[in-house]
Design an enzyme around this catalytic site. Structure first.
Site, PDB file in Angstrom:
ATOM      1  N   ASP A 103      43.210  41.505  50.325  1.00  0.00           N
ATOM      2  CA  ASP A 103      43.720  41.464  48.949  1.00  0.00           C
ATOM      3  C   ASP A 103      42.619  41.062  47.966  1.00  0.00           C
ATOM      4  OD1 ASP A 103      46.288  42.210  48.199  1.00  0.00           O
ATOM      5  OD2 ASP A 103      47.206  40.401  49.042  1.00  0.00           O
ATOM      6  N   LYS A 154      53.684  49.168  52.072  1.00  0.00           N
ATOM      7  CA  LYS A 154      52.335  48.938  52.608  1.00  0.00           C
ATOM      8  C   LYS A 154      52.306  49.240  54.113  1.00  0.00           C
ATOM      9  CE  LYS A 154      51.162  45.598  48.993  1.00  0.00           C
ATOM     10  NZ  LYS A 154      50.945  44.212  48.560  1.00  0.00           N
ATOM     11  N   GLN A 203      52.173  38.319  50.746  1.00  0.00           N
ATOM     12  CA  GLN A 203      52.734  38.896  49.521  1.00  0.00           C
ATOM     13  C   GLN A 203      53.114  37.798  48.518  1.00  0.00           C
ATOM     14  OE1 GLN A 203      52.723  42.146  48.916  1.00  0.00           O
ATOM     15  NE2 GLN A 203      53.829  42.092  46.981  1.00  0.00           N
TER      16      GLN A 203
HETATM   17  N1  GUN Z   1      52.224  40.708  44.400  1.00  0.00           N
HETATM   18  C1  GUN Z   1      52.011  41.624  43.424  1.00  0.00           C
HETATM   19  N2  GUN Z   1      50.893  42.335  43.656  1.00  0.00           N
HETATM   20  C2  GUN Z   1      50.382  41.868  44.809  1.00  0.00           C
HETATM   21  C3  GUN Z   1      49.228  42.212  45.569  1.00  0.00           C
HETATM   22  O1  GUN Z   1      48.410  43.091  45.225  1.00  0.00           O
HETATM   23  N3  GUN Z   1      49.048  41.514  46.717  1.00  0.00           N
HETATM   24  C4  GUN Z   1      49.901  40.519  47.107  1.00  0.00           C
HETATM   25  N4  GUN Z   1      49.632  39.879  48.227  1.00  0.00           N
HETATM   26  N5  GUN Z   1      50.977  40.178  46.416  1.00  0.00           N
HETATM   27  C5  GUN Z   1      51.216  40.856  45.275  1.00  0.00           C
END
Ligand code: GUN
Length: 290
Positions: free
Chosen positions: A119, A52, A96
């Site tokens: 998110d 990311k 995350q």
């Molecule tokens: N863990 C798995 N997918 C995601 C996501 O799209 N965002 C976040 N913050 N954690 C994740």
């Protein structure tokens, strides 16, 4: 069979975003800034978060990675979130998931300012999604919608089966596919671990979205000819022939299902890169709607 190439499509989106960032900069506007918080040393999560951050660099965003130790207390994490909420430099941020067991994910999600929740996990943003109001759509479902849209896949009136009811993929996905939108207007069945005779649903589905985390769960005999299949699963499986020591497997038995599908996403290179592209789109939106 046509491969739904998430890598290629996400690169196209990133190029579009990079151009918009360039324009923002030329007009003396602020450079979008995404922060990512990760707690602990989960290898897969670290890989995703690093991807990311790298994607931010590629499109000209600023990025900040906050790496907290596994034993970080809930209170300390909430402090970090409060700081990010009030830091004008940061346009959007994510925490995350999954988090270590001693931290309450719901408390964390609720602590994130909805205006910076790129998110799209905050109840306010999820509620806005249900009501078709402007919001940040959850990154993975948003990425899947983008992929179906950019491949011009007709969804209206189709039967869509979603497998898995997680808060971050299956549930929001089922809502997006049933909305009155270009990608949407499906008759959706949300299936889960208590669903009886799953094959009765999948066999009749025009579109199947699998987000279960069980490797090679959807097999050839479970689908009909011409089905569109989106595989959200990405599980690390030990493989000594690989330099990394593992390979990545999806929730779909690819060769069997691909032989019958009209469109299918690969793993890796399908949904994963699209999730990142969506996060960047949401961050740009956070700046543009300020
Ligand atoms: N863990 C798995 N997918 C995601 C996501 O799209 N965002 C976040 N913050 N954690 C994740």
């Amino acid at each position: 069979m046509i491969l739904l190439d998430g890598k290629k499509t996400s690169n196209e989106i990133k190029e579009e975003i990079a151009k918009k960032v360039e324009l923002l900069k030329q007009n003396g506007k602020k450079t979008p800034h995404l922060a990512a918080v990760i707690v602990g040393e989960n290898g897969a999560s670290l890989t995703y978060v690093n991807a990311k951050v790298k994607a931010c660099e590629k499109v000209g965003f600023e990025s900040t990675l906050i790496n907290l130790p596994e034993d970080t207390t809930e209170e300390k994490l909430l402090d970090v979130i409060r700081d990010l909420n009030t830091n004008d430099e940061i346009d959007g941020f994510i925490v995350q998931l999954p988090l270590p067991k001693h931290i309450d994910e719901h408390k964390v999600t609720l602590a994130i300012s909805p205006a910076k929740d790129v998110d799209g996990f905050h109840p306010e943003n999820l509620g806005r999604m249900v009501l078709d109001l402007p919001t940040f759509l959850p990154a993975t479902p948003y990425g899947i919608v983008q992929l179906l849209d950019r491949y011009n896949i007709e969804t209206s009136g189709k039967s869509c089966v979603v497998i898995g009811r997680s808060h971050i993929v299956g549930s929001p996905m089922s809502i997006l596919m049933s909305r009155n939108n270009k990608v949407g207007n499906c008759t959706v069945t949300l299936t889960h671990s208590r669903t009886k005779n799953l094959i009765d649903y999948t066999k009749n589905a025009d579109i199947i979205i699998v987000a279960l985390g069980k490797t090679e769960f959807l097999t050839g005999e479970m689908v009909k000819d011409g089905v569109v299949v989106v595989d959200v699963g990405i599980t690390r499986v030990k493989d000594d022939t690989k330099k990394s020591g593992f390979k990545l497997l999806g929730d779909v038995k690819f060769d069997e299902v691909a032989a019958k599908a009209s469109y299918i996403t690969p793993v890796p290179g399908g949904v994963g890169p699209m999730t990142i592209a969506s996060l960047l789109m949401n961050t740009l939106q956070a700046v543009e709607t300020k």
